[in-house]
Design an enzyme around this catalytic site. Structure first.
Site, PDB file in Angstrom:
ATOM      1  N   GLN A  60       0.910  -1.201   0.083  1.00  0.00           N
ATOM      2  CA  GLN A  60      -0.074   0.018  -0.038  1.00  0.00           C
ATOM      3  C   GLN A  60       0.783   1.277   0.012  1.00  0.00           C
ATOM      4  OE1 GLN A  60      -3.054  -0.060   2.985  1.00  0.00           O
ATOM      5  NE2 GLN A  60      -4.445  -1.478   1.831  1.00  0.00           N
ATOM      6  N   GLU A  69      12.546  30.103 -14.826  1.00  0.00           N
ATOM      7  CA  GLU A  69      11.476  30.678 -15.309  1.00  0.00           C
ATOM      8  C   GLU A  69      10.153  31.064 -13.969  1.00  0.00           C
ATOM      9  OE1 GLU A  69       9.696  30.390 -18.753  1.00  0.00           O
ATOM     10  OE2 GLU A  69      11.162  29.242 -19.565  1.00  0.00           O
TER      11      GLU A  69
HETATM   12  C1  LIG Z   1      19.306  25.011 -16.283  1.00  0.00           C
HETATM   13  C2  LIG Z   1      18.858  26.393 -16.314  1.00  0.00           C
HETATM   14  C3  LIG Z   1      18.364  27.045 -17.465  1.00  0.00           C
HETATM   15  C4  LIG Z   1      18.274  28.340 -17.365  1.00  0.00           C
HETATM   16  N1  LIG Z   1      17.823  29.112 -18.519  1.00  0.00           N
HETATM   17  C5  LIG Z   1      17.753  30.350 -18.891  1.00  0.00           C
HETATM   18  C6  LIG Z   1      17.784  31.099 -20.047  1.00  0.00           C
HETATM   19  O1  LIG Z   1      17.749  30.458 -20.875  1.00  0.00           O
HETATM   20  N2  LIG Z   1      17.515  32.458 -19.880  1.00  0.00           N
HETATM   21  C7  LIG Z   1      17.596  33.206 -18.696  1.00  0.00           C
HETATM   22  O2  LIG Z   1      17.368  34.354 -18.795  1.00  0.00           O
HETATM   23  N3  LIG Z   1      17.505  32.493 -17.324  1.00  0.00           N
HETATM   24  C8  LIG Z   1      17.757  31.121 -17.564  1.00  0.00           C
HETATM   25  N4  LIG Z   1      17.912  30.638 -16.390  1.00  0.00           N
HETATM   26  C9  LIG Z   1      18.036  31.080 -14.838  1.00  0.00           C
HETATM   27  C10 LIG Z   1      16.875  31.221 -14.172  1.00  0.00           C
HETATM   28  O3  LIG Z   1      15.705  31.668 -14.760  1.00  0.00           O
HETATM   29  C11 LIG Z   1      17.203  31.797 -12.749  1.00  0.00           C
HETATM   30  O4  LIG Z   1      17.970  30.872 -12.125  1.00  0.00           O
HETATM   31  C12 LIG Z   1      15.830  32.077 -12.051  1.00  0.00           C
HETATM   32  O5  LIG Z   1      15.002  33.057 -12.125  1.00  0.00           O
HETATM   33  C13 LIG Z   1      16.394  32.414 -10.314  1.00  0.00           C
HETATM   34  O6  LIG Z   1      17.343  33.126 -10.210  1.00  0.00           O
HETATM   35  P1  LIG Z   1      18.526  33.171  -9.212  1.00  0.00           P
HETATM   36  O7  LIG Z   1      19.152  31.780  -9.753  1.00  0.00           O
HETATM   37  O8  LIG Z   1      19.517  34.290  -9.288  1.00  0.00           O
HETATM   38  O9  LIG Z   1      17.994  32.771  -7.949  1.00  0.00           O
HETATM   39  P2  LIG Z   1      17.773  34.131  -6.685  1.00  0.00           P
HETATM   40  O10 LIG Z   1      16.956  35.000  -7.702  1.00  0.00           O
HETATM   41  O11 LIG Z   1      18.976  34.768  -6.437  1.00  0.00           O
HETATM   42  O12 LIG Z   1      17.182  33.221  -5.856  1.00  0.00           O
HETATM   43  C14 LIG Z   1      17.537  32.675  -4.716  1.00  0.00           C
HETATM   44  C15 LIG Z   1      16.969  32.030  -3.560  1.00  0.00           C
HETATM   45  O13 LIG Z   1      15.843  33.119  -3.091  1.00  0.00           O
HETATM   46  C16 LIG Z   1      14.618  32.909  -3.390  1.00  0.00           C
HETATM   47  N5  LIG Z   1      14.048  34.412  -3.476  1.00  0.00           N
HETATM   48  C17 LIG Z   1      14.473  35.270  -4.247  1.00  0.00           C
HETATM   49  N6  LIG Z   1      13.637  36.442  -4.383  1.00  0.00           N
HETATM   50  C18 LIG Z   1      12.622  35.918  -3.406  1.00  0.00           C
HETATM   51  C19 LIG Z   1      11.513  36.494  -2.962  1.00  0.00           C
HETATM   52  N7  LIG Z   1      11.063  37.812  -3.408  1.00  0.00           N
HETATM   53  N8  LIG Z   1      10.532  35.779  -2.063  1.00  0.00           N
HETATM   54  C20 LIG Z   1      10.827  34.615  -1.765  1.00  0.00           C
HETATM   55  N9  LIG Z   1      11.748  34.165  -2.263  1.00  0.00           N
HETATM   56  C21 LIG Z   1      12.804  34.641  -2.835  1.00  0.00           C
HETATM   57  C22 LIG Z   1      14.540  32.146  -4.573  1.00  0.00           C
HETATM   58  O14 LIG Z   1      13.426  31.375  -4.689  1.00  0.00           O
HETATM   59  C23 LIG Z   1      15.672  31.064  -4.578  1.00  0.00           C
HETATM   60  O15 LIG Z   1      15.222  30.416  -3.549  1.00  0.00           O
HETATM   61  C24 LIG Z   1      18.056  29.160 -16.036  1.00  0.00           C
HETATM   62  C25 LIG Z   1      18.621  28.496 -14.971  1.00  0.00           C
HETATM   63  C26 LIG Z   1      18.846  27.012 -15.107  1.00  0.00           C
HETATM   64  C27 LIG Z   1      19.162  26.458 -13.687  1.00  0.00           C
END
Ligand SMILES: Cc1cc2nc3c(=O)[nH]c(=O)nc-3n(C[C@H](O)[C@H](O)[C@H](O)COP(=O)(O)OP(=O)(O)OC[C@H]3O[C@@H](n4cnc5c(N)ncnc54)[C@H](O)[C@@H]3O)c2cc1C
Length: 403
Positions: free
Chosen positions: A279, A363
């Protein structure tokens, strides 16, 4: 309400499934292990008309509806997240944005070859210090005569070494904050453009992701998308389409997790019975099924809104958040069901788990979507009509043919 798929959509699903089974499944373990992006898959997708499935025929696409794009993404991600990610950035984030915001000239020059799959498009928003907080970006585009001079860099860009065209966001006026960001079409072949892949990723190892750099890149003024200062709005509307494809793809991960788990449940026995008869294993299977069905409903509702030409930021965000969370849980449970075998790449489920982490981050992270949904419900966030909308489906040209 009509939950049925058309005959054309059924055929589309069958075609993509056969393609994935034949051209991706037998090789994906090796590509993942060796971190190889097999660009030839994009050429084969183009042959099948899948690089512009929901782009009107007048711009080189297949002219199908927006939910057909979801079907393609579901089926592709059943094979691997890398190829769905490629379609997400090429069609969802780039081509559909040009369809919505591009000038007729931009549609002819960039959208049409992209929809035919002759050229590949990508999306450059994220920077080393600007992910969720888009306005923290540092890339600038300074107007000089008939050109904008682009300087800066982007990171985590999918298809960084593969794409021909990039939709790039940069400040044209930093003092205006969000309202000072503009969107541009940038070509790889221009002087001052370079790229570098990121190696050692947790997942999507069969995908190409990395950095792109701009060193005094000269962008002709005709390549400004929308008006100066509309870049933030354009980026967010691009994400409405990108997130839709990510949500649909997440359903593919759930399907794949379920498929592998069902097979294993019947193969493996403990305590004198198939593990599927225990289960607590059934609970994991039931959760996967519930996640798949709920996610699909959310995805196809968002697609239905797109077909009506209605704004769907709220519904798409909900679909993306929920589907990606369900997909990550499904992949995690699939590993659990496989026991120790799930912990090695003898079985595909460990790849599903590693891959499923990225869509929970890109995204819009899980946290960003959680906050968005709370703000909608609390009345702190409301979407206003956009000046440019995606064309409703059936597209005008198709309606004329029907008459
Ligand atoms: C495999 C891969 C492919 C990608 N491809 C693309 C692409 O083609 N083009 C592109 O432009 N980008 C791309 N990205 C980037 C992606 O969109 C970003 O990594 C994403 O937007 C998060 O940004 P960051 O990594 O800087 O995290 P941060 O924004 O620094 O966030 C860090 C942490 O803080 C949290 N956090 C941040 N702000 C807040 C808030 N206001 N409230 C609560 N929690 C918060 C987040 O949820 C996360 O847990 C890609 C990423 C990966 C991993």
């Amino acid at each position: 309400m009509d939950f049925s798929f058309s005959e054309e959509q059924g055929l589309l699903r069958k075609t993509v499934r056969q393609f994935v089974d034949k051209e991706i499944m037998p090789f994906i373990r090796e590509w993942d292990e060796k971190q190889i992006f097999e660009a030839n898959i994009l050429t084969r997708l183009a042959d099948l008309g899948l690089m512009g499935v929901c782009i009107p025929e007048q711009y080189g696409g297949s002219g199908m509806d927006y939910n057909s794009l979801a079907i393609v993404c579901e089926e592709l991600e059943r094979g691997d997240t890398a190829f769905r990610t490629a379609v997400s950035v090429h069609t969802g984030l780039n081509s559909m944005t040009l369809l919505q915001w591009g000038t007729e000239e931009q549609k002819q020059k960039y959208l049409t070859p992209q929809a035919k799959g002759e050229k590949v498009g990508a999306f450059g928003l994220t920077e080393p210090n600007a992910g969720s907080d888009v306005a923290a970006m540092q890339t600038t585009a300074v107007k000089q005569g008939d050109y904008y001079i682009l300087n800066g860099s982007k990171t985590w860009i999918s298809l960084c070494d593969v794409a021909d065209h990039f939709l790039v966001f940069a400040y044209t006026d930093k003092s205006k904050k969000h309202h000072g960001i503009s969107a541009f079409i940038v070509e790889r072949q221009w002087e001052g453009f370079s790229s570098k892949a990121i190696k050692g990723k947790l997942g999507i190892r069969a995908g190409n992701t990395g950095e792109i750099f701009f060193d005094n890149v000269r962008i002709p003024k005709e390549n400004l998308v929308g008006q100066e200062g509309e870049g933030f709005k354009i980026a967010m509307s691009a994400l409405d389409n990108g997130r839709f494809t990510v949500a649909a793809g997440a359903c593919g991960t759930i399907m794949a997790s379920l498929e592998a788990s069902l097979k294993y449940c019947h193969e493996r026995s403990t305590f004198g019975k198939e593990i599927g008869k225990h289960q607590l294993v059934q609970q994991m299977i039931a959760k996967m099924e519930a996640g798949l069905q709920q996610s699909r409903l959310l995805v196809f509702r968002a697609g239905w809104l797109k077909n009506q030409g209605k704004r769907n930021t709220r519904e798409t965000s909900l679909a993306k958040w929920q589907a990606c969370d369900y997909a990550y849980e499904a992949a995690n449970d699939a590993v659990q069901i496989h026991g120790a075998y799930g912990f090695s790449n003898e079985y595909p489920v460990e790849r599903y788990l590693r891959n499923a982490k990225a869509p929970v981050i890109y995204e819009g992270t899980r946290e960003i979507h959680t906050v968005m949904q709370a703000e909608y419900v609390l009345g702190y966030r409301e979407d206003k009509p956009l000046s440019n909308t995606l064309p409703a489906w059936p597209f005008e040209e198709a309606k004329e043919t029907v008459k």
